[in-house]
Motif scaffolding. Sequence first.
Motif, mmCIF file in Angstrom:
data_model
loop_
_atom_site.group_PDB
_atom_site.id
_atom_site.type_symbol
_atom_site.label_atom_id
_atom_site.label_comp_id
_atom_site.label_asym_id
_atom_site.label_seq_id
_atom_site.Cartn_x
_atom_site.Cartn_y
_atom_site.Cartn_z
ATOM 1 N N ARG A 141 14.727 -21.733 69.178
ATOM 2 C CA ARG A 141 13.731 -21.681 68.094
ATOM 3 C C ARG A 141 12.407 -22.317 68.518
ATOM 4 O O ARG A 141 11.330 -21.815 68.176
ATOM 5 C CB ARG A 141 14.262 -22.377 66.846
ATOM 6 N N ILE A 142 12.476 -23.395 69.271
ATOM 7 C CA ILE A 142 11.254 -24.043 69.757
ATOM 8 C C ILE A 142 10.534 -23.129 70.740
ATOM 9 O O ILE A 142 9.311 -22.975 70.681
ATOM 10 C CB ILE A 142 11.579 -25.410 70.395
ATOM 11 N N VAL A 143 11.291 -22.509 71.642
ATOM 12 C CA VAL A 143 10.688 -21.584 72.594
ATOM 13 C C VAL A 143 10.058 -20.409 71.850
ATOM 14 O O VAL A 143 8.965 -19.956 72.194
ATOM 15 C CB VAL A 143 11.724 -21.100 73.629
ATOM 16 N N ALA A 144 10.722 -19.906 70.814
ATOM 17 C CA ALA A 144 10.171 -18.806 70.024
ATOM 18 C C ALA A 144 8.846 -19.208 69.379
ATOM 19 O O ALA A 144 7.893 -18.414 69.346
ATOM 20 C CB ALA A 144 11.169 -18.367 68.964
ATOM 21 N N GLN A 145 8.759 -20.431 68.871
ATOM 22 C CA GLN A 145 7.516 -20.907 68.272
ATOM 23 C C GLN A 145 6.411 -21.032 69.317
ATOM 24 O O GLN A 145 5.252 -20.690 69.056
ATOM 25 C CB GLN A 145 7.737 -22.253 67.587
ATOM 26 N N VAL A 202 11.978 -17.900 80.507
ATOM 27 C CA VAL A 202 12.941 -18.423 81.489
ATOM 28 C C VAL A 202 12.442 -19.731 82.083
ATOM 29 O O VAL A 202 13.216 -20.691 82.222
ATOM 30 C CB VAL A 202 13.206 -17.376 82.588
ATOM 31 N N SER A 203 11.160 -19.812 82.412
ATOM 32 C CA SER A 203 10.643 -21.046 83.010
ATOM 33 C C SER A 203 10.695 -22.208 82.026
ATOM 34 O O SER A 203 10.974 -23.348 82.427
ATOM 35 C CB SER A 203 9.219 -20.844 83.523
ATOM 36 N N ASP A 218 13.073 -27.507 80.990
ATOM 37 C CA ASP A 218 13.527 -28.467 79.981
ATOM 38 C C ASP A 218 14.793 -27.934 79.320
ATOM 39 O O ASP A 218 14.737 -27.045 78.479
ATOM 40 C CB ASP A 218 12.434 -28.681 78.932
ATOM 41 N N HIS A 219 15.928 -28.486 79.716
ATOM 42 C CA HIS A 219 17.211 -27.998 79.211
ATOM 43 C C HIS A 219 17.471 -28.379 77.755
ATOM 44 O O HIS A 219 18.346 -27.816 77.116
ATOM 45 C CB HIS A 219 18.354 -28.518 80.085
ATOM 46 N N SER A 220 16.716 -29.330 77.229
ATOM 47 C CA SER A 220 16.943 -29.767 75.853
ATOM 48 C C SER A 220 16.211 -28.900 74.830
ATOM 49 O O SER A 220 16.431 -29.052 73.633
ATOM 50 C CB SER A 220 16.503 -31.217 75.687
#
Length: 68
Positions: free
Chosen positions: A46-50, A34-35, A40-42
């Motif tokens: 998939r990036i967060v998962a990595q 969540v943080s 960073d809204h962009s």
Amino acid sequence: MRICERWMQEGTTDRRGRSHPPQCTTSREDRQIVSMAVTDHSVTSRIVAQLIESLTHHSVSARTIRRR
């Protein structure tokens, strides 16, 4: 007696099984997800998962990220 027998055989006193599988992320990981999304809204799921995978060393699907 039945509860005691169930405890001895199954290790639990629950009558019902779970209707859903256990969560793959902890509450701490959920807060990290969540943080990351709020700061960073962009960033994509998939990036967060990595990023979560690199921190915790276990894979989390992009769908799980979107749910959190």
